[in-house]
Design a protein around this motif. Structure first.
Motif, PDB file in Angstrom:
ATOM      1  N   PRO A 184       1.419  -1.189   0.347  1.00 31.90           N
ATOM      2  CA  PRO A 184      -0.118  -0.017   0.051  1.00 31.90           C
ATOM      3  C   PRO A 184       0.928   1.228   0.230  1.00 31.90           C
ATOM      4  N   LEU A 185       1.931   0.709   0.937  1.00 31.99           N
ATOM      5  CA  LEU A 185       3.063   2.366   1.045  1.00 31.99           C
ATOM      6  C   LEU A 185       3.451   2.606  -1.019  1.00 31.99           C
ATOM      7  N   VAL A 186       3.534   1.678  -1.466  1.00 38.43           N
ATOM      8  CA  VAL A 186       4.490   1.608  -3.355  1.00 38.43           C
ATOM      9  C   VAL A 186       3.238   2.133  -3.526  1.00 38.43           C
ATOM     10  N   ALA A 187       1.658   2.068  -3.324  1.00 38.94           N
ATOM     11  CA  ALA A 187       0.474   2.252  -4.570  1.00 38.94           C
ATOM     12  C   ALA A 187       0.392   3.695  -3.694  1.00 38.94           C
ATOM     13  N   ILE A 188       0.464   4.059  -2.530  1.00 45.04           N
ATOM     14  CA  ILE A 188       0.458   5.450  -2.396  1.00 45.04           C
ATOM     15  C   ILE A 188       1.409   6.391  -3.213  1.00 45.04           C
ATOM     16  N   ASN A 189       2.584   5.879  -3.303  1.00 47.48           N
ATOM     17  CA  ASN A 189       3.801   6.833  -4.301  1.00 47.48           C
ATOM     18  C   ASN A 189       3.540   6.669  -5.333  1.00 47.48           C
ATOM     19  N   LEU A 190       3.269   5.396  -5.976  1.00 41.33           N
ATOM     20  CA  LEU A 190       2.574   5.567  -7.207  1.00 41.33           C
ATOM     21  C   LEU A 190       1.402   6.710  -7.445  1.00 41.33           C
ATOM     22  N   VAL A 191       0.566   7.128  -7.170  1.00 40.44           N
ATOM     23  CA  VAL A 191      -0.660   7.565  -7.253  1.00 40.44           C
ATOM     24  C   VAL A 191       0.173   9.495  -6.431  1.00 40.44           C
ATOM     25  N   TRP A 192       1.067   9.352  -5.999  1.00 39.50           N
ATOM     26  CA  TRP A 192       1.912  10.836  -5.193  1.00 39.50           C
ATOM     27  C   TRP A 192       2.658  11.662  -6.968  1.00 39.50           C
ATOM     28  N   HIS A 193       3.470  10.121  -7.284  1.00 36.80           N
ATOM     29  CA  HIS A 193       4.364  10.526  -8.484  1.00 36.80           C
ATOM     30  C   HIS A 193       3.629  11.233 -10.007  1.00 36.80           C
ATOM     31  N   LEU A 194       2.293  10.019  -9.801  1.00 35.79           N
ATOM     32  CA  LEU A 194       1.549  10.875 -10.586  1.00 35.79           C
ATOM     33  C   LEU A 194       1.050  12.121 -11.045  1.00 35.79           C
ATOM     34  N   VAL A 195       0.939  12.325  -9.581  1.00 38.19           N
ATOM     35  CA  VAL A 195       0.376  13.556  -9.124  1.00 38.19           C
ATOM     36  C   VAL A 195       1.291  15.459  -9.342  1.00 38.19           C
ATOM     37  N   ALA A 196       2.571  14.708  -8.448  1.00 35.67           N
ATOM     38  CA  ALA A 196       4.093  15.422  -8.389  1.00 35.67           C
ATOM     39  C   ALA A 196       4.434  16.107  -9.602  1.00 35.67           C
ATOM     40  N   LEU A 197       4.938  14.321 -10.326  1.00 32.76           N
ATOM     41  CA  LEU A 197       6.205  14.851 -11.379  1.00 32.76           C
ATOM     42  C   LEU A 197       5.340  15.806 -12.634  1.00 32.76           C
ATOM     43  N   PRO A 198       5.924  16.745 -13.273  1.00 34.63           N
ATOM     44  CA  PRO A 198       5.603  17.417 -14.729  1.00 34.63           C
ATOM     45  C   PRO A 198       5.716  16.499 -14.716  1.00 34.63           C
ATOM     46  N   SER A 199       5.082  16.811 -16.190  1.00 30.08           N
ATOM     47  CA  SER A 199       5.655  16.495 -17.718  1.00 30.08           C
ATOM     48  C   SER A 199       7.315  16.409 -18.534  1.00 30.08           C
ATOM     49  N   LEU A 200       8.503  15.422 -18.084  1.00 26.72           N
ATOM     50  CA  LEU A 200       8.704  15.528 -17.936  1.00 26.72           C
ATOM     51  C   LEU A 200      10.068  14.458 -19.906  1.00 26.72           C
ATOM     52  N   PRO A 201       9.793  15.303 -21.048  1.00 23.47           N
ATOM     53  CA  PRO A 201       9.786  14.779 -22.234  1.00 23.47           C
ATOM     54  C   PRO A 201      11.446  14.285 -22.216  1.00 23.47           C
ATOM     55  N   ALA A 202      11.460  13.712 -22.881  1.00 19.10           N
ATOM     56  CA  ALA A 202      12.993  12.961 -23.525  1.00 19.10           C
ATOM     57  C   ALA A 202      13.928  14.329 -24.245  1.00 19.10           C
ATOM     58  N   ARG A 203      14.870  14.111 -23.383  1.00 20.40           N
ATOM     59  CA  ARG A 203      15.855  15.499 -24.306  1.00 20.40           C
ATOM     60  C   ARG A 203      16.730  14.839 -25.060  1.00 20.40           C
ATOM     61  N   GLY A 204      16.564  14.564 -26.217  1.00 21.26           N
ATOM     62  CA  GLY A 204      17.444  13.452 -26.893  1.00 21.26           C
ATOM     63  C   GLY A 204      17.164  12.070 -27.243  1.00 21.26           C
ATOM     64  N   ARG A 205      17.163  11.501 -27.800  1.00 15.89           N
ATOM     65  CA  ARG A 205      17.684  10.320 -27.716  1.00 15.89           C
ATOM     66  C   ARG A 205      19.580   9.836 -27.462  1.00 15.89           C
ATOM     67  N   GLN A 206      19.136   8.786 -26.434  1.00 16.13           N
ATOM     68  CA  GLN A 206      20.444   8.237 -25.558  1.00 16.13           C
ATOM     69  C   GLN A 206      21.109   7.010 -26.176  1.00 16.13           C
ATOM     70  N   ASP A 207      21.716   6.636 -26.357  1.00 13.03           N
ATOM     71  CA  ASP A 207      22.903   5.865 -27.000  1.00 13.03           C
ATOM     72  C   ASP A 207      23.151   5.538 -26.125  1.00 13.03           C
ATOM     73  N   VAL A 208      24.137   3.667 -26.279  1.00 19.20           N
ATOM     74  CA  VAL A 208      25.306   3.414 -26.137  1.00 19.20           C
ATOM     75  C   VAL A 208      26.589   4.592 -26.352  1.00 19.20           C
ATOM     76  N   ARG A 209      26.520   5.029 -27.623  1.00 19.62           N
ATOM     77  CA  ARG A 209      27.644   6.143 -27.699  1.00 19.62           C
ATOM     78  C   ARG A 209      27.911   7.362 -27.068  1.00 19.62           C
ATOM     79  N   SER A 210      26.645   7.806 -26.035  1.00 19.21           N
ATOM     80  CA  SER A 210      26.395   8.744 -25.346  1.00 19.21           C
ATOM     81  C   SER A 210      27.084   7.736 -24.012  1.00 19.21           C
ATOM     82  N   MET A 211      27.183   6.847 -23.784  1.00 16.68           N
ATOM     83  CA  MET A 211      27.860   6.281 -22.527  1.00 16.68           C
ATOM     84  C   MET A 211      29.655   6.457 -22.506  1.00 16.68           C
TER      85      MET A 211
END
Length: 410
Positions: A184-211
């Motif tokens: 139930p704690l994880v379920a609460i955290n899941l809902v909190w993520h949905l409410v609190a986290l803003p939209s975070l679009p990916a910034r470019g495609r990451q690949d092994v070459r980046s690492m």
């Protein structure tokens, strides 16, 4: 003149205008639940083995398999996730943690348990690889150390209270009920993520070459190696702390619990101090974890027979243990700001590899020689880290250092 940061910001136009502390707190709770879930079997090993008709040694692999999958997931998550919104990825990881806990709690046999733990490893590696890059987007650059300290406060909470509470509840109700209680704690955290986290679009495609490109930067590769040695030293000691306290200090169950609790509670001081005192000069702080924790481990070797001295040394060690994470992740955020997800993936893989390395090397020294040899091995790894770090300036991006010098001259 205002004090501007000595490292670049990826794109001022895409920076969060104000600190999003609700989202930071949501991630802190996720950290606490991940750490509690990852290491809960340590305090429940014997009843879990009995309940699954397995040996204690076999059940202990439930921890190692999650670490193994965490390494793989940390290296792959940013490439597999591609251009997916990072909010969705974090929510998905939290949902997978919920599935993992339910599988472990209801596991009819050892095989299902291991599958559930492997899924947890995917959550651990995926979450940690994205955690620091996401924090860098939730708050302004000047607040990153404070936000990291808050997030790692979840680690301190789990380290201090998860194992003793898990052991107590497991003794009263059974080991399965401990894992069910987390759901139930994880379920609460899941809902909190949905409410609190803003939209975070990916910034470019990451690949092994980046690492690979990051690893070709001498300062980053050197810092990654130094951080691995620092964490390797810590986990070589911490993994086998209990047998040391039992055999050398002569601690009974009550004293052992008090000493471990003191170590865990000290972690709160470490996260608070790291968030408060980390400023622009990160280079001078990089050697502190290996130096202070290595010295504390050496002190345990010399004065391990006195529980009072041991308690004081464990408090010092515990403070720096949590501060270490904030220090090294702040270093990463400032010296790989142009590729934070690739850097986060490499750092998490390095930490998880250090956990496995520390457990293997420490166990080999313990079984082959003695518990003292294990702690000597920990000190040796700390010394190697100090040799690599020196004054820390070699681990800084030269371009950013030059920018700082120009700024200071003005």
């Amino acid at each position: 003149m205002t004090d501007t940061p000595a490292y670049p910001i990826e794109d001022p136009a895409t920076q969060t205008a104000s600190s999003d502390w609700g989202a930071v707190l949501s991630m802190s709770l996720c950290v606490a639940l991940l750490i509690a879930s990852e290491f809960m079997p340590v305090s429940l090993l014997t009843p879990m083995a009995a309940g699954l008709d397995a040996t204690v040694g076999q059940t202990g692999q439930a921890i190692s398999i999650s670490g193994l999958f965490a390494i793989v997931a940390s290296l792959l998550v940013t490439t597999v996730a591609g251009r997916l919104n990072r909010k969705g990825v974090l929510v998905g990881m939290t949902a997978l943690m919920l599935v993992s806990l339910a599988m472990v709690a209801a596991a009819p046999n050892f095989s299902v348990l291991m599958i559930g733990r492997a899924l947890l490893g995917v959550c651990i590696g995926g979450f940690w690889a994205l955690a620091t890059p996401v924090i860098m987007r939730l708050v302004p650059a000047s607040d990153v150390p404070k936000a990291l300290a808050i997030m790692y406060g979840g680690q301190a909470i789990a380290a201090a209270f998860a194992a003793p509470i898990g052991s107590y509840v497991g003794g009263l109700l059974g080991w399965r009920e401990v894992f069910w209680a987390l759901t139930p704690l994880v379920a609460i955290n899941l809902v909190w993520h949905l409410v609190a986290l803003p939209s975070l679009p990916a910034r470019g495609r990451q690949d092994v070459r980046s690492m690979l490109a990051l690893l070709r930067r001498p300062y980053f590769a050197l810092g990654l190696a130094a951080s691995m040695l620092s964490w390797g030293s810590a986990f070589t000691m911490f993994t086998y702390l209990r047998p040391f306290l039992e055999r050398v200090t002569g601690a009974d169950v009550t004293l052992l619990s008090l000493l471990l609790l003191a170590l865990g509670v000290a972690g709160f001081v470490g996260t608070w101090a790291a968030g408060r005192f980390i400023k622009d000069d990160i280079a001078s702080l990089l050697k502190l974890p290996a130096l202070i924790m290595g010295a504390a481990t050496l002190g345990l070797l010399l004065f391990g027979g006195s529980w009072i001295v041991v308690g004081a040394l464990l408090i010092v060690w515990g403070v720096m243990n949590t501060a270490m994470s904030v220090i090294w992740m702040t270093w990463m955020s400032r010296n790989a700001a142009d590729a934070p997800e690739a850097a986060g993936a490499l750092m998490v893989a390095a930490v998880q590899a250090s956990i496995l390395l520390g457990a293997v090397v420490g166990g080999w020294l313990l079984d082959g020689i003695s518990i003292h040899a294990t702690f000597i091995g920990s000190v040796a790894l700390a010394l190697l880290a100090l040799v690599l770090i020196r004054d820390g300036t070699r681990l800084l991006n030269p371009a950013h250092s030059n920018q700082r010098e120009t700024h200071d001259d003005l």
